[in-house]
Design an enzyme around this catalytic site. Structure first.
Site, PDB file in Angstrom:
ATOM      1  N   GLU A 112     -40.573 -11.937 -35.262  1.00  0.00           N
ATOM      2  CA  GLU A 112     -39.151 -12.789 -34.991  1.00  0.00           C
ATOM      3  C   GLU A 112     -39.238 -12.969 -33.302  1.00  0.00           C
ATOM      4  OE1 GLU A 112     -35.686 -12.500 -36.989  1.00  0.00           O
ATOM      5  OE2 GLU A 112     -36.464 -12.739 -38.972  1.00  0.00           O
ATOM      6  N   GLU A 124     -40.140 -11.815 -44.732  1.00  0.00           N
ATOM      7  CA  GLU A 124     -38.956 -11.283 -45.043  1.00  0.00           C
ATOM      8  C   GLU A 124     -38.123 -12.445 -45.826  1.00  0.00           C
ATOM      9  OE1 GLU A 124     -36.588  -9.778 -41.702  1.00  0.00           O
ATOM     10  OE2 GLU A 124     -38.275  -8.989 -41.074  1.00  0.00           O
TER      11      GLU A 124
HETATM   12  C1  FCB Z   1     -34.244 -10.479 -39.612  1.00  0.00           C
HETATM   13  C2  FCB Z   1     -34.818  -8.929 -39.050  1.00  0.00           C
HETATM   14  C3  FCB Z   1     -34.632  -8.110 -39.842  1.00  0.00           C
HETATM   15  C4  FCB Z   1     -33.356  -7.938 -40.530  1.00  0.00           C
HETATM   16  C5  FCB Z   1     -33.214  -9.338 -41.304  1.00  0.00           C
HETATM   17  C6  FCB Z   1     -31.775  -9.367 -42.227  1.00  0.00           C
HETATM   18  O1  FCB Z   1     -33.927 -11.321 -38.544  1.00  0.00           O
HETATM   19  O2  FCB Z   1     -36.050  -9.519 -38.770  1.00  0.00           O
HETATM   20  O3  FCB Z   1     -34.968  -6.848 -39.069  1.00  0.00           O
HETATM   21  O4  FCB Z   1     -32.446  -7.592 -39.759  1.00  0.00           O
HETATM   22  O5  FCB Z   1     -33.155 -10.296 -40.339  1.00  0.00           O
END
Ligand code: FCB
Length: 475
Positions: free
Chosen positions: A178, A380
């Site tokens: 990110e 994620e």
């Molecule tokens: C993302 C991050 C991760 C976590 C999630 C909820 O932006 O990559 O580390 O904090 O959000």
């Protein structure tokens, strides 16, 4: 073996069968879980500094202990095996590996990740390593941080060092997690470390993160010996709303990374939107060529959607962009003054983020349309909700179970629509240090008691274990 040896994808016993070889994993990040902040030669990162700065993190929480994963490695590896995970996505703490920034490699730091990788392989779990999940060595921030070009070069050196150590065993290398958050929350909006609020510096940071990505891939390719896969993870925004506002946020939220990484260009509209903020003179001849390296799979992090409308500067502005507000600064250099972020329909998670599995399908199909030959991976996805251990020892996290179920169904729907989606990583394996929210927000499929550090698999973890073992998600 990875995945199930099931017949063709589709409906199975009332469930959703995923393709053979589809990877079900779980993810964490170094600063969020490891603890052991001052041990074995690890030097401070920008998150150590930021979390110790008053009023930056909820309750003054820090990652000093976190889940103590550093000392509980074997227990956590066994937990992953018990959950039937096919893959584990972790990040490597740069300040454990090259503590003096450009100095000698720290053997003790390397050893921890070497044991982690060996422990995964011994349990048949695929290691997916991220080089940078936000814990920049403080010494590099002091020398200018990501707005300074040298940081990209230092990142390439670090990639070469860790690649030489683990490049015979890691299955998938991910350069950055990110970079939008690193650049724009870290240097623009100020809600993340290092907490700067300088729009021009944030755009320079974005470019140097891109450059670091390219340099790291070149460095890794030169040293790895096991023919790994290469990737990067982006939090691509699934943007809805009025077309001109969508275009602007897509430019500075998504295409600022996908442009140079996947197409070798910064788009003209991005340069025009931001021309009053910076002249982009930090981009040197040849940079976009370095950034535009082949990747094998694109990692996508997805939590919710973004709803925008053009703003004419009149009246009170709505700004529900889902990020922890900080004093001043902007996460959207060049477009903040033209765009409103509208409150979206619920339901919401404990983060206040709207729950929209259809947004995941939209995002995946639109990526497939833009980059038809690029395999995708959800690196994620998950949800924060409050939960507790009931007297009978069970964590009945029904809302998280529902979120997980609906987003797995969305992945399945995208696959049926022809998206080349290779896997899904639950965020997160463990409740952990949730950045500016400290330990207040729980994303884990395994609960962590932050007093005793005891782990308890939640109902969501039990569901996920079934899915990982069978390759079938509930319909
Ligand atoms: C993302 C991050 C991760 C976590 C999630 C909820 O932006 O990559 O580390 O904090 O959000």
């Amino acid at each position: 073996m990875i995945g199930s040896s099931n017949p063709a994808p589709g409906l199975a016993d009332g469930g959703l069968r995923f393709p053979d070889g589809f990877v079900f994993g779980a993810a964490t990040a170094s600063y969020q879980v490891e603890g052991a902040a001052g041990e074995d030669g690890r030097e401070p990162s920008i998150w150590d500094t930021f979390s110790r700065t008053p009023a930056k993190v909820w309750n003054g929480d820090t990652g000093d202990v976190a889940c103590d994963h550093y000392h509980r490695l074997d227990e956590d590896l066994d937990l992953m095996a018990d959950l039937g995970l096919h893959a584990y996505r972790f990040s490597i703490a740069w300040p454990r590996i090259v503590p003096a920034s450009r100095g000698a490699v720290n053997a003790k730091g390397v050893d921890f990740y070497s044991r982690l990788v060996d422990g995964l392989l011994a349990r048949g779990i695929r290691p997916v390593a991220t080089l940078y999940h936000w814990d920049l060595p403080q010494t590099l921030e002091d020398a200018g941080g990501w707005p300074a070009r040298d940081t990209a070069a230092a990142f390439g050196d670090y990639a070469a060092a860790i690649g030489a150590a683990l490049g015979d065993r890691v299955h998938t290398w991910t350069t950055l997690n990110e970079p939008w958050c690193s650049a724009f929350l870290g240097y623009g909006q100020g809600g993340h470390a290092p907490g700067r609020t300088d729009a021009a510096a944030a755009l320079a940071a974005a470019h140097h993160l891109n450059l670091g990505h390219g340099l790291a891939l070149q460095a890794l390719r030169a040293v790895t010996t096991n023919d790994p896969e290469y990737s990067v993870t982006l939090n691509l925004h699934a943007i809805r709303g009025e077309a001109e506002a969508v275009r602007r946020i897509d430019a500075v939220g998504n295409r600022i990374f996908t442009g140079p990484m996947l197409r070798g260009v910064y788009d003209d509209d991005l340069l025009a939107d931001t021309a009053h903020v910076t002249d982009w003179s930090f981009v040197r001849d040849g940079d976009t060529g370095i950034i535009h390296q082949p990747i094998d799979v694109l990692g996508v992090n997805y939590y919710s959607t973004t709803l925008v409308r053009s703003w004419d500067g009149q009246g009170e502005k709505q700004s529900s962009d889902g990020h922890k507000p900080a004093d001043g600064g902007t996460a959207w250099p060049g477009s903040d003054e033209h765009v409103e972020f509208l409150q979206q329909e619920g339901p919401y998670t404990a983060m206040g983020w709207n729950i929209a599995p259809d947004g995941l399908v939209e995002l995946l199909t639109s990526l497939r349309d833009q980059h038809p030959d690029l395999p995708l991976m959800i690196t994620e996805n998950g949800s924060a909700f409050e939960d507790r251990v009931d007297p009978d020892g069970v964590v009945r996290d029904a809302e998280r179970v529902d979120y997980l179920r609906r987003h797995l169904a969305a992945c399945h729907q995208a696959i049926e629509a022809g998206v080349d989606l290779r896997g899904y990583f639950a965020w997160s394996l463990l409740d952990n240090f949730e950045w500016g929210y400290g330990y207040d927000k729980r994303f884990g499929i395994v609960r962590v008691d932050f007093d005793t550090l005891e782990r308890t698999v939640k109902d969501s973890g039990r569901l996920y274990r079934r899915v990982a073992r069978t390759g079938v998600a509930p319909a």
